[in-house]
Structures are given as C-alpha cells and as structure tokens.
Design a protein around this motif. Structure first.
Motif, PDB file in Angstrom:
ATOM      1  N   ALA A 142       0.853  -1.187   0.000  1.00 28.00           N
ATOM      2  CA  ALA A 142       0.000   0.000   0.000  1.00 28.00           C
ATOM      3  C   ALA A 142       0.888   1.237   0.000  1.00 28.00           C
ATOM      4  O   ALA A 142       1.880   1.300   0.726  1.00 28.00           O
ATOM      5  N   GLY A 143       0.570   2.191  -0.860  1.00 25.70           N
ATOM      6  CA  GLY A 143       1.336   3.428  -0.973  1.00 25.70           C
ATOM      7  C   GLY A 143       2.444   3.375  -2.001  1.00 25.70           C
ATOM      8  O   GLY A 143       3.005   4.403  -2.363  1.00 25.70           O
ATOM      9  N   ALA A 144       2.762   2.184  -2.501  1.00 25.73           N
ATOM     10  CA  ALA A 144       3.795   2.057  -3.533  1.00 25.73           C
ATOM     11  C   ALA A 144       3.248   2.538  -4.875  1.00 25.73           C
ATOM     12  O   ALA A 144       2.034   2.616  -5.076  1.00 25.73           O
ATOM     13  N   VAL A 145       4.156   2.831  -5.787  1.00 26.43           N
ATOM     14  CA  VAL A 145       3.766   3.228  -7.140  1.00 26.43           C
ATOM     15  C   VAL A 145       4.120   2.089  -8.089  1.00 26.43           C
ATOM     16  O   VAL A 145       5.272   1.650  -8.152  1.00 26.43           O
ATOM     17  N   LEU A 146       3.117   1.607  -8.818  1.00 27.33           N
ATOM     18  CA  LEU A 146       3.313   0.581  -9.835  1.00 27.33           C
ATOM     19  C   LEU A 146       3.711   1.296 -11.127  1.00 27.33           C
ATOM     20  O   LEU A 146       3.009   2.207 -11.579  1.00 27.33           O
ATOM     21  N   VAL A 147       4.845   0.877 -11.704  1.00 24.11           N
ATOM     22  CA  VAL A 147       5.373   1.536 -12.901  1.00 24.11           C
ATOM     23  C   VAL A 147       5.206   0.603 -14.105  1.00 24.11           C
ATOM     24  O   VAL A 147       5.765  -0.492 -14.136  1.00 24.11           O
ATOM     25  N   PHE A 148       4.438   1.072 -15.092  1.00 24.14           N
ATOM     26  CA  PHE A 148       4.235   0.325 -16.327  1.00 24.14           C
ATOM     27  C   PHE A 148       5.261   0.751 -17.361  1.00 24.14           C
ATOM     28  O   PHE A 148       5.632   1.927 -17.442  1.00 24.14           O
TER      29      PHE A 148
END
Length: 175
Positions: free
Chosen positions: A60-66
C-alpha cells in the motif's frame, strides 16, 4: 479606446485557456504518494534507482510503474491503494480509462506467469471489466520509510479470494 462591457470580460474569464490539459498519471501519482519523481511515467523506474526501494511485491502506498509500449508510449504509473490478495490490488490513478479521468480503487490483476507483477491487467471503465490486454510493468517503487513488511500472503493461490471477489464487485459498481 472602446470599453468592453463587464459581462463580456466575465464570459472570457470562464473560457479555458488553450494550454489546459487533462490530468496525467505522473503528476497524479506524485501528488498522491510519497514518491517525488518527475518526467514521463516510463522514466520513473530508472529515476528511482538509488533513491527509492524497488521490488516486485505490491505494498500500500507504492507506485506501480508500467513500461512504455505502442499503446502507452510514455508508460503509466499508479498508486497502490490496497492489497486485495497476492494477485490483486486496488489502484488510484489518472488518465487510464479516458483522458484526465481519475479512478480510485481500480482493480489490477497480476497475470504474469511468475507472479512478479511484470504483466498486469487493469480495470477499464468503458468495458466495466479488467482490460483485455495485459500491460508490461517494471514493478513497484516503495515509499520512503516503508518497513519492507510483505502485505501479500506468501501462499500462492490461483483461486480468487473472497477479498478479491468483494473488491471486484465494488470496482464493477464504479464504472
């Protein structure tokens, strides 16, 4: 010099300037996470190296990078709102289902063969379902001060959990 009536000036003030654009995913993610990176979403993974912890497990709070693709030439970033189960999270992000649209609690599913979030399907509002195409992802950039505790169960399961089904039904109502 001719004076312009106040009503005309007031009307002109309501017109959107030509430079106004829909909210993009990178500024949205920056404003809604503890990750302070700039530039196109596709550049965030490399920029984060040496500054932020990175990994393949959602928190939670992390950023998923595509990754950048033909369909997403500048990539995409989204903030993990909640872990549902090992293969499902809820995301907050902008500019996915339509330009400038902000989506909260959008379901995302890890469809990678290794369970490493390298291939992800994301809720797509126009179809009211998980997107038909899987999008390649680098992984997660973790917020500073994250304790590293896994929020996802270590036990793998191919069967959707009760939490997933509940979250999926909630996301279905959003569209």
């Amino acid at each position: 010099m001719k004076l312009v009536p106040a009503i005309v000036l007031a009307t002109l003030a309501l017109v959107q300037p030509a430079t106004a654009r829909p909210l993009q995913c990178a500024p949205y993610a920056r404003e809604n996470s503890a990750i302070d990176l700039h530039g196109n979403a596709a550049s965030w993974w490399e920029q984060a190296k040496g500054t932020y912890a990175q990994g393949q497990a959602p928190r939670a709070g992390a950023v998923l990078v595509f990754k950048a693709t033909g369909a997403m030439p500048v990539g995409h970033v989204a903030v993990v709102r909640k872990i549902v189960d090992q293969r499902h999270v809820l995301l907050n992000h902008a500019n996915w289902s339509r330009p400038g649209m902000i989506e909260t609690s959008a379901m995302a599913e890890d469809v990678s063969t290794k369970g490493d979030w390298s291939s992800v399907r994301v809720w797509y509002a126009p179809t009211r379902s998980l997107g038909l195409r899987a999008s390649p992802a680098h992984g997660f950039i973790y917020a500073p001060g994250s304790d590293g505790t896994m929020l996802v169960s270590e036990a793998a399961s191919d069967t959707p959990s009760e939490a997933f089904m509940s979250a999926f039904q909630d996301a279905s109502k959003q569209g």
